[in-house]
Design a protein around this motif. Structure first.
Motif, PDB file in Angstrom:
ATOM      1  N   LEU A   1      20.650   5.467  12.189  1.00 39.72           N
ATOM      2  CA  LEU A   1      21.473   6.672  12.211  1.00 39.72           C
ATOM      3  C   LEU A   1      20.618   7.877  12.590  1.00 39.72           C
ATOM      4  O   LEU A   1      19.467   7.981  12.153  1.00 39.72           O
ATOM      5  CB  LEU A   1      22.104   6.914  10.826  1.00 39.72           C
ATOM      6  CG  LEU A   1      22.933   8.189  10.617  1.00 39.72           C
ATOM      7  CD1 LEU A   1      24.199   8.157  11.473  1.00 39.72           C
ATOM      8  CD2 LEU A   1      23.292   8.361   9.143  1.00 39.72           C
ATOM      9  N   ILE A   2      21.169   8.750  13.406  1.00 41.72           N
ATOM     10  CA  ILE A   2      20.554  10.047  13.690  1.00 41.72           C
ATOM     11  C   ILE A   2      21.452  11.120  13.088  1.00 41.72           C
ATOM     12  O   ILE A   2      22.677  11.084  13.251  1.00 41.72           O
ATOM     13  CB  ILE A   2      20.401  10.293  15.202  1.00 41.72           C
ATOM     14  CG1 ILE A   2      19.504   9.211  15.834  1.00 41.72           C
ATOM     15  CG2 ILE A   2      19.807  11.674  15.471  1.00 41.72           C
ATOM     16  CD1 ILE A   2      19.446   9.271  17.344  1.00 41.72           C
ATOM     17  N   VAL A   3      20.833  12.056  12.395  1.00 45.95           N
ATOM     18  CA  VAL A   3      21.579  13.175  11.811  1.00 45.95           C
ATOM     19  C   VAL A   3      20.998  14.473  12.357  1.00 45.95           C
ATOM     20  O   VAL A   3      19.820  14.771  12.149  1.00 45.95           O
ATOM     21  CB  VAL A   3      21.500  13.177  10.272  1.00 45.95           C
ATOM     22  CG1 VAL A   3      22.302  14.351   9.712  1.00 45.95           C
ATOM     23  CG2 VAL A   3      22.002  11.856   9.699  1.00 45.95           C
ATOM     24  N   GLY A   4      21.803  15.215  13.094  1.00 45.21           N
ATOM     25  CA  GLY A   4      21.394  16.520  13.596  1.00 45.21           C
ATOM     26  C   GLY A   4      21.982  17.606  12.717  1.00 45.21           C
ATOM     27  O   GLY A   4      23.208  17.697  12.577  1.00 45.21           O
ATOM     28  N   ILE A   5      21.115  18.395  12.095  1.00 48.84           N
ATOM     29  CA  ILE A   5      21.564  19.465  11.206  1.00 48.84           C
ATOM     30  C   ILE A   5      21.223  20.809  11.843  1.00 48.84           C
ATOM     31  O   ILE A   5      20.049  21.105  12.074  1.00 48.84           O
ATOM     32  CB  ILE A   5      20.900  19.371   9.821  1.00 48.84           C
ATOM     33  CG1 ILE A   5      21.202  18.014   9.166  1.00 48.84           C
ATOM     34  CG2 ILE A   5      21.377  20.515   8.919  1.00 48.84           C
ATOM     35  CD1 ILE A   5      20.456  17.790   7.853  1.00 48.84           C
TER      36      ILE A   5
ATOM     37  N   LEU B   1      21.034   9.623   1.909  1.00 49.21           N
ATOM     38  CA  LEU B   1      20.700   8.855   3.114  1.00 49.21           C
ATOM     39  C   LEU B   1      19.681   7.769   2.808  1.00 49.21           C
ATOM     40  O   LEU B   1      19.769   6.655   3.352  1.00 49.21           O
ATOM     41  CB  LEU B   1      20.168   9.788   4.199  1.00 49.21           C
ATOM     42  CG  LEU B   1      21.162  10.767   4.835  1.00 49.21           C
ATOM     43  CD1 LEU B   1      20.457  11.686   5.825  1.00 49.21           C
ATOM     44  CD2 LEU B   1      22.303  10.027   5.533  1.00 49.21           C
ATOM     45  N   ASP B   2      18.703   8.083   1.961  1.00 54.54           N
ATOM     46  CA  ASP B   2      17.717   7.071   1.567  1.00 54.54           C
ATOM     47  C   ASP B   2      18.412   5.858   0.966  1.00 54.54           C
ATOM     48  O   ASP B   2      18.060   4.707   1.263  1.00 54.54           O
ATOM     49  CB  ASP B   2      16.738   7.642   0.527  1.00 54.54           C
ATOM     50  CG  ASP B   2      15.810   8.696   1.099  1.00 54.54           C
ATOM     51  OD1 ASP B   2      15.649   8.750   2.330  1.00 54.54           O
ATOM     52  OD2 ASP B   2      15.238   9.462   0.296  1.00 54.54           O
TER      53      ASP B   2
ATOM     54  N   TYR C   1      16.510   6.152   9.294  1.00 55.28           N
ATOM     55  CA  TYR C   1      17.304   7.197   9.934  1.00 55.28           C
ATOM     56  C   TYR C   1      16.381   8.299  10.436  1.00 55.28           C
ATOM     57  O   TYR C   1      15.271   8.495   9.932  1.00 55.28           O
ATOM     58  CB  TYR C   1      18.371   7.768   8.984  1.00 55.28           C
ATOM     59  CG  TYR C   1      17.822   8.472   7.771  1.00 55.28           C
ATOM     60  CD1 TYR C   1      17.503   9.833   7.784  1.00 55.28           C
ATOM     61  CD2 TYR C   1      17.644   7.779   6.569  1.00 55.28           C
ATOM     62  CE1 TYR C   1      17.013  10.482   6.659  1.00 55.28           C
ATOM     63  CE2 TYR C   1      17.155   8.415   5.435  1.00 55.28           C
ATOM     64  CZ  TYR C   1      16.838   9.758   5.484  1.00 55.28           C
ATOM     65  OH  TYR C   1      16.355  10.392   4.371  1.00 55.28           O
ATOM     66  N   LEU C   2      16.829   8.984  11.449  1.00 56.65           N
ATOM     67  CA  LEU C   2      16.105  10.110  12.041  1.00 56.65           C
ATOM     68  C   LEU C   2      16.933  11.362  11.841  1.00 56.65           C
ATOM     69  O   LEU C   2      18.125  11.379  12.161  1.00 56.65           O
ATOM     70  CB  LEU C   2      15.872   9.867  13.533  1.00 56.65           C
ATOM     71  CG  LEU C   2      15.309  11.020  14.367  1.00 56.65           C
ATOM     72  CD1 LEU C   2      13.897  11.374  13.919  1.00 56.65           C
ATOM     73  CD2 LEU C   2      15.326  10.677  15.855  1.00 56.65           C
TER      74      LEU C   2
ATOM     75  N   GLY D   1      11.670  11.323   9.531  1.00 61.17           N
ATOM     76  CA  GLY D   1      12.243   9.988   9.392  1.00 61.17           C
ATOM     77  C   GLY D   1      11.705   9.009  10.408  1.00 61.17           C
ATOM     78  O   GLY D   1      10.500   8.959  10.663  1.00 61.17           O
ATOM     79  N   TRP D   2      12.594   8.268  10.995  1.00 56.50           N
ATOM     80  CA  TRP D   2      12.273   7.129  11.856  1.00 56.50           C
ATOM     81  C   TRP D   2      11.237   7.489  12.924  1.00 56.50           C
ATOM     82  O   TRP D   2      11.472   8.340  13.771  1.00 56.50           O
ATOM     83  CB  TRP D   2      13.561   6.620  12.512  1.00 56.50           C
ATOM     84  CG  TRP D   2      13.403   5.435  13.406  1.00 56.50           C
ATOM     85  CD1 TRP D   2      13.331   4.127  13.038  1.00 56.50           C
ATOM     86  CD2 TRP D   2      13.307   5.452  14.835  1.00 56.50           C
ATOM     87  NE1 TRP D   2      13.194   3.331  14.145  1.00 56.50           N
ATOM     88  CE2 TRP D   2      13.176   4.112  15.269  1.00 56.50           C
ATOM     89  CE3 TRP D   2      13.308   6.471  15.784  1.00 56.50           C
ATOM     90  CZ2 TRP D   2      13.059   3.762  16.610  1.00 56.50           C
ATOM     91  CZ3 TRP D   2      13.194   6.133  17.117  1.00 56.50           C
ATOM     92  CH2 TRP D   2      13.065   4.805  17.527  1.00 56.50           C
ATOM     93  N   HIS D   3      10.054   6.836  12.836  1.00 59.27           N
ATOM     94  CA  HIS D   3       8.989   6.950  13.836  1.00 59.27           C
ATOM     95  C   HIS D   3       8.408   8.358  13.978  1.00 59.27           C
ATOM     96  O   HIS D   3       7.757   8.641  14.988  1.00 59.27           O
ATOM     97  CB  HIS D   3       9.464   6.447  15.194  1.00 59.27           C
ATOM     98  CG  HIS D   3       9.519   4.951  15.283  1.00 59.27           C
ATOM     99  ND1 HIS D   3       9.578   4.276  16.470  1.00 59.27           N
ATOM    100  CD2 HIS D   3       9.546   3.997  14.329  1.00 59.27           C
ATOM    101  CE1 HIS D   3       9.632   2.966  16.251  1.00 59.27           C
ATOM    102  NE2 HIS D   3       9.616   2.779  14.938  1.00 59.27           N
TER     103      HIS D   3
END
Length: 543
Positions: free
Chosen positions: A32-36, A335-336, A344-345, A498-500
């Motif tokens: 999942l990607i979350v853009g805030i 999310l965790d 997730y990113l 998050g991711w990478h």
């Protein structure tokens, strides 16, 4: 078997294993990607209240993620719809077409709201609040490109209190975009996306969370005398809620909200509501649980409403960020648990910043004031050229001319613009005025010149632009606004986690347009089709 031959076989096997590992890494994707996008968040808010943040929100992002400390908007004006479009397209208004929250069609004179769509209807409301779509956005978004790259197996959802801040980030091809309708205190959508609200949205709306959040007064999170980063309560440059006699804590929301439902937006509870709805969207669409990467776009808009009403140095703004920090911490923990830490990113940025309130600046001898839209300009042009009504208005720091009237009267358009520039340069607070069609001949320094060009779309933008002196802006006497080239408006936070993502920070110059190509590089998918930005290499991990 000879030793040399055996060694060759082993080397070949090792190479195949390495190749397989590389291919596996290349195909690995976040769940999942979350853009805030935190509305009106100046970069300095990351650190202005740092000592008061908890461990799980902004501090977690800075402690675990990568912060691009010198990220700037590269277009004018710096407004909400423009910023959201730029973040997700990696493009600029000249290309993606969203030149303001609204604009005037330069050929017809018709005034358009950025996501207005007269062909669509509201879903979840009897009001006109859902007559919206992303059709005015001329370029694809990173969310569109993710859908295309996975042959639409990825799910994309946009969430905000604001229609434009949900619709534009989610792009042209999402599974859904949802925003708050104040008339029924419910999240709604448009027939562009669906014919009826999903069951999970109906259940969320049925809980009547807005009324619950507004059932208690807004008190400060901590003792009010500990808000040392803010001016005293009841500063004269702060605005008030309808019905209030003074802008002081506690704000009596149980009395204010029923009379003015929009007031929820200008409290920290608006962010709480948004993030609660975002959790419901994750569960409703089962985001992060499929075979392809999903994308959730979130706009925390209440920071903008509070900032506009009270100004950056108010206790209200400080309290809003302290409460948002807690809400973000709870959201990241969610999310965790739901998606898995490291799976997730998330990135956090802003659509624009904000100037200090004019009254605050005057109080401290800092130059600044309000630009006044004067009617003399049209009178001047009528006297000079013999025809009235040549100016439709001064919007988005642009002069919008009545092009059809100029053409029908066979007037010299260049001469009209020249006289306009000459008049504007005599007005208080105007530092530059430029005929954008002839900007190459104007003595305007960089980066202002490029920012004007990046924001200019001849079909949707007036052809003369006003650049105020620092601290001057078009707005009200209380609270604040934004829109200009100065650091307080265009220096924004940008943190990936998050991711990478490896922990770190950089003071290298990056731009809002770099966010979408960075995500594209990490996912190894195509950049949006109007993208002009570049991937941030420290985030992508690529040379």
């Amino acid at each position: 078997m000879s030793k040399p031959f055996s060694a060759m076989l082993l080397a070949g096997a090792f190479a195949l294993m390495q190749g397989g590992t590389v291919m596996a890494q290349a195909n690995e994707q976040p769940k999942l990607i979350v853009g805030i996008v935190v509305d009106q968040m100046r970069w300095d808010y990351l650190y202005r209240y740092y000592d008061r943040y908890g461990a799980g929100g902004f501090k977690r992002m800075l402690g675990e993620g990568f912060s691009c400390e010198n990220t700037y908007i590269s277009h004018l004006p710096s407004f909400t719809a423009v910023g959201h479009s730029t973040v997700y397209t990696g493009s600029v208004p000249a290309i993606h077409g969203i030149t303001g929250n609204d604009w005037t069609d330069q050929l017809t004179g018709r005034h358009w709201y950025c996501t207005e769509d007269t062909t669509e209807q509201s879903v979840g409301s009897s009001s006109a609040a859902g007559k919206m779509s992303p059709r005015n956005l001329l370029a694809s978004t990173i969310t569109d490109e993710l859908r295309l790259a996975t042959n639409f197996r990825s799910k994309v959802v946009g969430v905000s209190l604001k229609d434009r801040a949900s619709i534009l980030p989610a792009g042209h091809t999402p599974n859904g975009a949802f925003w708050l309708d104040d008339s029924n205190a419910s999240f709604i959508t448009s027939t562009y996306y669906m014919k009826e609200l999903p069951e999970w949205v109906q259940k969320f709306n049925a809980k009547k969370e807005p009324a619950q959040l507004m059932s208690k007064p807004w008190e400060t999170l901590y003792p009010i005398n500990t808000y040392l980063q803010s001016s005293a309560d009841n500063s004269k440059w702060e605005g008030t809620y309808t019905g209030e006699t003074a802008p002081v804590f506690p704000h009596n929301m149980p009395e204010i909200y029923p009379k003015n439902p929009v007031s929820l937006r200008a409290t920290p509870s608006g962010n709480t509501l948004t993030l609660d709805f975002a959790k419901a969207a994750i569960e409703g669409y089962n985001l992060g649980k499929g075979t392809a990467t999903d994308f959730l776009t979130i706009n925390c808009a209440s920071t903008d409403y509070v900032g506009h009403q009270f100004g950056p140095n108010s206790i209200e703004v400080e309290d809003t960020y302290l409460r948002l920090d807690k809400d973000l911490a709870a959201f990241f923990t969610y999310l965790d648990q739901r998606v898995g830490k490291g799976k997730y990113l998330v990135f956090l940025t802003a659509d624009h910043g904000a100037a200090h309130a004019v009254g605050f600046m005057k109080e401290h001898n800092i130059p600044g004031d309000l630009l006044v839209n004067k009617n003399e300009l049209d009178g001047l042009l009528k006297e000079k050229f013999g025809t009235g009504g040549l100016v439709r208005g001064l919007w988005n720091y642009h002069v919008n001319f009545n092009v059809s009237r100029i053409d029908s009267a066979k007037l010299d358009y260049d001469a009209i613009k020249k006289e306009t520039v000459k008049w504007l340069l005599k007005q208080p607070g105007v530092q530059f005025a430029v005929d954008v069609d002839n900007i190459g001949n104007s003595a305007i320094p960089e980066p202002i010149k490029s920012m004007i060009i990046n924001g200019y779309n001849p079909k949707r933008t007036g052809s003369v632009m006003i650049v105020p002196e620092p601290g001057w802006y078009q707005g009200a006497a209380t609270g604040t606004t934004h829109g200009n080239w100065n650091a307080y408006d265009v220096h924004i936070p940008l943190v990936f986690m998050g991711w990478h993502v490896k922990h770190g920070a950089s003071n290298d110059i990056t731009h809002m347009t770099d966010i979408a190509p960075t995500i594209a590089a990490m996912l190894r998918i195509q950049m949006p089709n109007g993208c002009v930005g570049k991937p941030v290499k420290q985030v992508t991990g690529q040379p």
